[in-house]
Design an enzyme around this catalytic site. Sequence first.
Site, PDB file in Angstrom:
ATOM      1  N   ARG A  88      -9.390   2.842 -10.862  1.00  0.00           N
ATOM      2  CA  ARG A  88      -9.670   2.391  -9.496  1.00  0.00           C
ATOM      3  C   ARG A  88      -9.507   3.550  -8.497  1.00  0.00           C
ATOM      4  O   ARG A  88     -10.236   3.620  -7.508  1.00  0.00           O
ATOM      5  CB  ARG A  88      -8.745   1.233  -9.112  1.00  0.00           C
ATOM      6  CG  ARG A  88      -8.992  -0.072  -9.877  1.00  0.00           C
ATOM      7  CD  ARG A  88     -10.403  -0.547  -9.864  1.00  0.00           C
ATOM      8  NE  ARG A  88     -10.605  -1.751 -10.676  1.00  0.00           N
ATOM      9  CZ  ARG A  88     -10.873  -1.737 -11.977  1.00  0.00           C
ATOM     10  NH1 ARG A  88     -10.971  -0.607 -12.650  1.00  0.00           N
ATOM     11  NH2 ARG A  88     -11.075  -2.879 -12.622  1.00  0.00           N
ATOM     12  N   GLU A  91     -12.516   5.652  -8.793  1.00  0.00           N
ATOM     13  CA  GLU A  91     -13.628   4.960  -8.126  1.00  0.00           C
ATOM     14  C   GLU A  91     -13.571   5.148  -6.614  1.00  0.00           C
ATOM     15  O   GLU A  91     -14.600   5.333  -5.953  1.00  0.00           O
ATOM     16  CB  GLU A  91     -13.555   3.484  -8.486  1.00  0.00           C
ATOM     17  CG  GLU A  91     -14.696   2.661  -7.923  1.00  0.00           C
ATOM     18  CD  GLU A  91     -14.666   1.243  -8.462  1.00  0.00           C
ATOM     19  OE1 GLU A  91     -14.804   1.062  -9.686  1.00  0.00           O
ATOM     20  OE2 GLU A  91     -14.466   0.304  -7.671  1.00  0.00           O
ATOM     21  N   SER A 114      -3.731  19.195   1.745  1.00  0.00           N
ATOM     22  CA  SER A 114      -3.048  19.848   0.621  1.00  0.00           C
ATOM     23  C   SER A 114      -2.572  18.827  -0.401  1.00  0.00           C
ATOM     24  O   SER A 114      -2.050  17.764  -0.043  1.00  0.00           O
ATOM     25  CB  SER A 114      -1.849  20.642   1.128  1.00  0.00           C
ATOM     26  OG  SER A 114      -1.217  21.274   0.034  1.00  0.00           O
TER      27      SER A 114
END
Lengths: 147, 147, 147, 147, 147, 147, 147, 147, 147, 147
Positions: A88, A91, A114
């Site tokens: 997930r 994604e 960063s």
Amino acid sequence: MKREDVTEMIIAAKRKKKVTWANCAEVIGHSKEWSTAALLGQMVLNETQAKAIGEYLSLPAEAVELLQEIPYKGSLPTAVPTDPLVYRFYELINVYGTTLKALIGEEFGDGIMSAIDFSMDIMRQPDPKGDRVNIVMSGKFLPFKTY
Amino acid sequence: MKREDVTEMIIAAKRKKKVTWANCAEVIGHSKEWSTAALLGQMVLNETQAKAIGEYLSLPAEAVELLQEIPYKGSLPTAVPTDPLVYRFYELINVYGTTLKALIGEEFGDGIMSAIDFSMDIMRQPDPKGDRVNIVMSGKFLPFKTY
Amino acid sequence: MKREDVTEMIIAAKRKKKVTWANCAEVIGHSKEWSTAALLGQMVLNETQAKAIGEYLSLPAEAVELLQEIPYKGSLPTAVPTDPLVYRFYELINVYGTTLKALIGEEFGDGIMSAIDFSMDIMRQPDPKGDRVNIVMSGKFLPFKTY
Amino acid sequence: MKREDVTEMIIAAKRKKKVTWANCAEVIGHSKEWSTAALLGQMVLNETQAKAIGEYLSLPAEAVELLQEIPYKGSLPTAVPTDPLVYRFYELINVYGTTLKALIGEEFGDGIMSAIDFSMDIMRQPDPKGDRVNIVMSGKFLPFKTY
Amino acid sequence: MKREDVTEMIIAAKRKKKVTWANCAEVIGHSKEWSTAALLGQMVLNETQAKAIGEYLSLPAEAVELLQEIPYKGSLPTAVPTDPLVYRFYELINVYGTTLKALIGEEFGDGIMSAIDFSMDIMRQPDPKGDRVNIVMSGKFLPFKTY
Amino acid sequence: MKREDVTEMIIAAKRKKKVTWANCAEVIGHSKEWSTAALLGQMVLNETQAKAIGEYLSLPAEAVELLQEIPYKGSLPTAVPTDPLVYRFYELINVYGTTLKALIGEEFGDGIMSAIDFSMDIMRQPDPKGDRVNIVMSGKFLPFKTY
Amino acid sequence: MKREDVTEMIIAAKRKKKVTWANCAEVIGHSKEWSTAALLGQMVLNETQAKAIGEYLSLPAEAVELLQEIPYKGSLPTAVPTDPLVYRFYELINVYGTTLKALIGEEFGDGIMSAIDFSMDIMRQPDPKGDRVNIVMSGKFLPFKTY
Amino acid sequence: MKREDVTEMIIAAKRKKKVTWANCAEVIGHSKEWSTAALLGQMVLNETQAKAIGEYLSLPAEAVELLQEIPYKGSLPTAVPTDPLVYRFYELINVYGTTLKALIGEEFGDGIMSAIDFSMDIMRQPDPKGDRVNIVMSGKFLPFKTY
Amino acid sequence: MKREDVTEMIIAAKRKKKVTWANCAEVIGHSKEWSTAALLGQMVLNETQAKAIGEYLSLPAEAVELLQEIPYKGSLPTAVPTDPLVYRFYELINVYGTTLKALIGEEFGDGIMSAIDFSMDIMRQPDPKGDRVNIVMSGKFLPFKTY
Amino acid sequence: MKREDVTEMIIAAKRKKKVTWANCAEVIGHSKEWSTAALLGQMVLNETQAKAIGEYLSLPAEAVELLQEIPYKGSLPTAVPTDPLVYRFYELINVYGTTLKALIGEEFGDGIMSAIDFSMDIMRQPDPKGDRVNIVMSGKFLPFKTY
């Protein structure tokens, strides 16, 4: 003995001792996020931290030494993760990648957030429609240097 | 005309009109994160939103139609992103993947943080040592159903 | 001991005891689909279930512990499966991918069929021209959240 | 003109005419699943069907010809799909791949579920906790031939 | 013990006993093509066949059991085979892929040559200019089902 | 103009003229397998053949020239083919790869079946249980040279 | 014991005995190129050769047997070689690939340089500006068969 | 205009003028191997050479300019070449990779055969059993520098 | 014993003896960059160097032998490195790849910076805003040979 | 118009005007390394810089606008670069990756050399044995933050 062996030892010792990652983090003295990453082979412990967790989890001396060495980072077996929970997040990068680029660029200019001067906090947010996972990521903005 | 053409049109129109993604989000009436993702081809606008932004950016009628169609999602040209800003997020998954799994599992049990019932907030956090990018992700925890 | 070792142990024990996956599922007390997935390292058993199957298959105590830990999911050795039975499902996604997208979108709007709040039923459908495999998948529709 | 061009034409014509895939399926005279797959370039129409849909969507003659040619199948741009809706099906194969293999094998012996002598039905199942997508797949079992 | 271990055992036993694959096939009672594939971990033997070859090659009892289990198929270590003999077949698909599609389509319509209801015969064809390998593949034509 | 353009032209001309690949092969004067491969950009035609087919399909002069140039071979868009008909052949290599290696090696020694001094014949084999696709491949055996 | 184990044994034995590949080739009675390839698992030795090298390097009997079996060829761990010496050859194919195709085609017509009926000679060519590696490759030209 | 466009122009002009690569090389004044590589976009021509070939093939002025620019090298569309002629060279690296490493190392020590200070000669070697392609590669040996 | 085993031994011995790579380099008598690369399996030591480091780190005799053999180079487990420190160098190539090509080409003409006749120096550059890593790479320019 | 189009325009304009990258850098007012990277689509110019170079190279207004937008970075067409000059840098990472990790870690602790707060200088170093390319990279050391 390799760092992966130490990671396996830690997971087995934690299972046997029936403690949580949060418990381990308290022994180390840092956040549960950073401490878990360290125990899973992604960060370096200093001597005090390594000895404390070594004693807590009854790790052998060589493992305690290895926890103080800089690991080759990367915790996943494939470039595109197969595990649904981890996927997930992949994604989200796929769907929101250009959005992150557009909005951070609009606010800060050309640069990055960063991943080194970085911290993360994972929390439960109670919700009557179903509790939510809240993740706060905080990374220093680093502008591309002009030279 | 394809959705990618609409995305290009939007970027060109935004450049010409010299407006920000935040401006566009106000026109759409939602957060800058969701609205930018929609304009970049990852979310669906309803008719009112599509017409509003279409008027604002002087998009052709067919583009306004296309903004109301469900897009095939995925905004990045390669599986491992080459852009440094986007890569840092990929790197975080690589470094913290097993940590996310361990800590969400410890807190919630077996399941995932939804990437669908999800919201994100990207903010500037002023800091004397250098301002920080703060990202709050909030996703509903979904436990694996037992059956 | 790792979860893959437990999976191997289970397969060997099942062979030796000459029982079926359906038999194991009865011991666990859930459907054969969910129970087999759990035994093959994709779902978590609770303590009662783990002890029951541990006794039934004479698994060692550490294996019973491991069955109660959240596994890193993903059961296949390659991104594109080589086994013909498994490949056919991959092929269906390739051939029907845009169709699934179009028809679920038409019926429900933008969102997904959950693979978490999900159940599956695999059945034999007798047919004079050759029996058929019938698979019923049921997943909650999750609409993309607007924010 | 290539088949992909015809697919684009169909999508544009459908948008313009403001009809659904289900409407198109009625014109073709088959299920919405098969008909949509055909219109999206995965199945072959016969002359009657091609002419009917050509008239309905005002397609040029060459497009109507192309709809009667066998297409090179495969509807997705990447081996691992990036779209969340389509990915969930890929994930199900990853998580349940060995389970499908085990249970179909247990019930039928060594063989496959045909993806050719196959049909699929996508339905809405009303549910007070949130409607569900139900998918029924039916494929003839084909045993490996011994020779 | 895993199926790959059984395959290794069979190869070692065959070497030691100095028998051919054709000899093994006679023991199994099927063609050399099917029998060799089975011994190399791609097909399932029934109890009689497994016991016969087990006795012939002095395999341990667990190996004989494993030969009766459905294997996860796929015999090659890489997606594009490196071995010259095997690669030539991959090359034929690359060069003749669209030709196979065109000619089988022209003769039979849209469908496939089954790789399940399939048999293969590998023969030496004497030829004064150098003997030839003749391979006859026979697979049932399966038309795409319309529904 | 590139060879792929010529292939497209040929496919369009064949569609328009409503002829078969077998018809084209007769014009060329060779088997339907070799001729189709040549027309699909995998083999070279000589001047007579190119002119004959050029006239038959009304191709422009430059296309006729291009048909006489050696093409960069490879007819498929991906390393693992997505089309079901073509994939079945890839699957056969995956399942039978080590078998082909073992049996050709047993019969001929170390070497390959040539994919160059090669011919193929695709036929319909009537069968009451469903007609079959029969493919005869014949390639010269080439032993590895010792030096 | 597998062929890779034999390769490791040979390398260790060669190190211990402090002999060269050229020495081994003399024992085998063929060129250093072919003989080294055979010892590194890419060619088959006959019984005399295998026994000779087995005695010379004190290999166990099973290893001597394995040297007479046809190996699954392919000596490199990745599709694009990481070792600089080996990579340079890969680079030459990348840079000169279309040139090899153009010039061999111009001289011989459509076909290939055989990698089976092939020999190679690696030599030092003294040069005041720095000695050169000279490699002579000789492969039979094989024209694509027309049929 | 890009370098690939120039390559296409050259191929078309050569076809139209019905000249060979060897003819072009004479115009350029270098070997057919180097000259063809240059014309196919892998080497740089100097002004004299570019003008000569530009006149010979009637190339536009901008193309002549582009021939004098350093190209981004790499002539093949895929990492593993699909064309049989080019693949054979890739196969040779796969089969002989460790042999090349072993023998060049044995003769010269640790280093590489340069692919930059390199020349190649492709010749026909008449042979009653079938003419052979002979390729002589000559590259300066470059030892790894110690520092 | 394989070269990777020697690398592991060296890392373990260095940990136990609590010495630095710089200490090891002094024993070897070369720069820390070259010496570390050699100890990590990328360069060859001569007999004196190998014996010195072997004694210093108490390595077994076979390991000392192996340090004198030419290794198959390549120190990273994946083509795109996952470790953040190493990835930054990969990123620099991605971002500056065409710039390096343009500027080295402008200054030197067509050719490469040698990675063989090469040296590297890694230094700390104190800086009040945070110390910097300075890396000086020096490689001989090698012009593409014209022939 | 997309950023890649601007890059092409710049290369064409530079060719036509016969100026160097160093000339362009002077117009921009920064180092040749940073300026070339910016012109090749990897860095952002401010308004003054963009207008200056736009005038110098006679770029259209929209191109000048685009030079002030943050680009999606990554200048190479493949993950492993095919061009020999660029590949050498990739090879250096492969060969020296673990060395860079070991030595920067030894000197600075766990962290990275920034690729953002970074500068690079490419110089010619005259050398009687052949001039050398010297590259000085300087990046701020960033320690992993503990939290």
